[in-house]
Design a protein around this motif. Structure first.
Motif, PDB file in Angstrom:
ATOM      1  N   THR A 224      -2.239   6.651  23.350  1.00  0.00           N
ATOM      2  CA  THR A 224      -3.050   5.159  23.541  1.00  0.00           C
ATOM      3  C   THR A 224      -2.416   4.257  24.411  1.00  0.00           C
ATOM      4  O   THR A 224      -2.947   3.404  25.093  1.00  0.00           O
ATOM      5  CB  THR A 224      -3.123   4.402  22.085  1.00  0.00           C
ATOM      6  N   GLU A 225      -1.248   4.736  24.913  1.00  0.00           N
ATOM      7  CA  GLU A 225      -0.432   3.942  25.956  1.00  0.00           C
ATOM      8  C   GLU A 225      -0.542   4.577  27.510  1.00  0.00           C
ATOM      9  O   GLU A 225      -0.005   4.074  28.285  1.00  0.00           O
ATOM     10  CB  GLU A 225       1.152   3.735  25.530  1.00  0.00           C
ATOM     11  N   GLY A 226      -1.226   5.933  27.186  1.00  0.00           N
ATOM     12  CA  GLY A 226      -1.457   6.378  28.815  1.00  0.00           C
ATOM     13  C   GLY A 226      -0.509   7.477  29.026  1.00  0.00           C
ATOM     14  O   GLY A 226      -0.553   8.165  30.072  1.00  0.00           O
ATOM     15  N   ASP A 227       0.494   7.907  28.220  1.00  0.00           N
ATOM     16  CA  ASP A 227       1.268   9.078  28.385  1.00  0.00           C
ATOM     17  C   ASP A 227       0.590  10.281  28.156  1.00  0.00           C
ATOM     18  O   ASP A 227       0.030  10.410  27.060  1.00  0.00           O
ATOM     19  CB  ASP A 227       2.705   8.782  27.544  1.00  0.00           C
ATOM     20  N   LYS A 228       0.633  11.238  28.989  1.00  0.00           N
ATOM     21  CA  LYS A 228       0.067  12.465  28.772  1.00  0.00           C
ATOM     22  C   LYS A 228       1.351  13.491  28.300  1.00  0.00           C
ATOM     23  O   LYS A 228       2.207  13.836  29.040  1.00  0.00           O
ATOM     24  CB  LYS A 228      -0.475  13.156  30.114  1.00  0.00           C
ATOM     25  N   GLU A 229       1.269  13.988  27.341  1.00  0.00           N
ATOM     26  CA  GLU A 229       2.336  14.908  26.422  1.00  0.00           C
ATOM     27  C   GLU A 229       1.654  16.229  26.806  1.00  0.00           C
ATOM     28  O   GLU A 229       2.627  17.436  26.983  1.00  0.00           O
ATOM     29  CB  GLU A 229       2.273  14.733  25.117  1.00  0.00           C
ATOM     30  N   MET A 230       0.393  16.754  26.984  1.00  0.00           N
ATOM     31  CA  MET A 230       0.094  17.945  26.904  1.00  0.00           C
ATOM     32  C   MET A 230      -1.089  18.131  27.954  1.00  0.00           C
ATOM     33  O   MET A 230      -2.398  17.376  27.598  1.00  0.00           O
ATOM     34  CB  MET A 230      -0.252  18.773  25.679  1.00  0.00           C
ATOM     35  N   GLU A 231      -1.173  19.008  28.872  1.00  0.00           N
ATOM     36  CA  GLU A 231      -2.514  19.330  29.783  1.00  0.00           C
ATOM     37  C   GLU A 231      -2.691  20.585  29.924  1.00  0.00           C
ATOM     38  O   GLU A 231      -1.753  21.283  30.139  1.00  0.00           O
ATOM     39  CB  GLU A 231      -2.483  18.354  30.920  1.00  0.00           C
ATOM     40  N   LYS A 232      -3.932  21.325  29.597  1.00  0.00           N
ATOM     41  CA  LYS A 232      -4.099  22.624  29.485  1.00  0.00           C
ATOM     42  C   LYS A 232      -5.227  22.823  30.516  1.00  0.00           C
ATOM     43  O   LYS A 232      -6.287  22.321  30.110  1.00  0.00           O
ATOM     44  CB  LYS A 232      -4.188  23.332  28.252  1.00  0.00           C
TER      45      LYS A 232
END
Length: 315
Positions: A224-232
């Motif tokens: 919700t703060e805009g951090d991307k943990e995973m992108e596939k």
């Protein structure tokens, strides 16, 4: 009337005796051999060691007839005849919930699962919720909720197996969601506490995008703060064969890039991995290539060294 009751009793005993004499359904062994190619360590983009190192992993999964229990053995070539206890995964009902329990080494992973018919959602753990379309929800409700099918559960949670400490089981996923393009996860919400700041709670939204034919082409797990943990991202698909790139960033400490090859027809799951430890400035690279995949019945759930030797030599 007494004669009729006697006949019914005899028929009943005969029916019970026939079923008692029938052999129980066998367990199933899935035997996978993977070649691991260690591409070495890099510091400041310079390779520390000069040559690749190659090793072999032997993975043996033994599934119960209902697929609600799985025993898992993992060996290298040097360990193949060593006496070893398996890791055990079970899926069972507990009141209104399902409990997945995975005993691996000295650790035990336990997950509570619950189906919500009104929202067509599945909750995993305490606060993670996955929302599905009608066809996928109906299928998983039957397969997991009623039949306790572990491979279908692993297939459903594939991208989050590391989160739930179930990474060892990814090679027995059922591939059902790759075979049926009308099976879709619509969205998910997840929560997790940070490992180095245990009082800090991250809240995540997971976005799923499918192409016109229903193939998953993009997944994004973002806080919700805009951090991307995973992108596939999907890079290729054709007749049950899929290629994805996957980027994960765990708390800005460990950054991993994967190239994943999935062949749902031949049960192949291969990877190229580059993992960067931010604090150490060290990168490791390796590849996992499948050498063989075999599946056959067995009468035993626990293996001896002799059993393992026979499995290894099986054709």
């Amino acid at each position: 009337m007494k004669k009729l009751a006697y006949i019914l009793l005899i028929l009943g005993l005969f029916h019970i005796n026939i079923h008692a004499q029938q052999p129980s359904r066998p367990y199933t062994i899935t035997y996978i051999v993977n070649k691991i190619i260690d591409k070495g360590e890099y510091v400041d983009e310079k390779r520390v060691d000069k040559s690749d190192k190659i090793s072999t992993n032997h993975l043996i999964y033994i599934s119960s007839p209902k697929k609600d229990s799985v025993a898992f053995y993992k060996f290298t070539d040097s360990q193949i005849l060593a006496k070893k206890s398996p890791q055990i995964c079970t899926l069972a009902r507990s009141q209104s919930n399902l409990i997945l329990k995975y005993e691996h080494g000295s650790y035990t992973t336990q997950l509570k699962l619950n189906f919500n018919d009104k929202e067509k959602s599945i909750s995993v753990g305490d606060k993670d919720i996955f929302y599905l379309n009608d066809s996928y929800y109906i299928y998983l409700h039957k397969s997991i909720g009623d039949l306790l099918n572990i491979p279908d559960l692993i297939d459903f949670l594939e991208d989050y197996l590391t989160v739930y400490d179930l990474e060892d089981l990814k090679y027995i996923l059922s591939y059902e969601k790759y075979k049926y393009n009308d099976f879709k996860i619509l969205k998910a919400v997840m929560e997790s506490y940070r490992t180095q700041a245990t009082d800090y709670l991250d809240k995540w939204n997971v976005k799923f995008v499918y192409d016109k034919s229903g193939i998953l082409k993009y997944v994004l797990k973002e806080s919700t703060e805009g951090d991307k943990e995973m992108e596939k991202k999907l890079t290729f698909s054709n007749k049950g064969i899929f290629k994805y790139t996957k980027h994960t960033n765990v708390e800005s400490r460990l950054v991993t890039d994967n190239e994943i090859l999935i062949d749902s027809n031949k049960h192949i799951y291969e990877e190229k991995v580059s993992s960067f430890q931010v604090g150490l400035g060290k990168e490791t690279q390796y590849e996992i290539k499948q050498v063989s995949f075999k599946s056959f019945p067995t009468k035993v759930f626990m293996l001896t060294s002799d059993n393992i030797s026979k499995i290894k030599s099986s054709k």
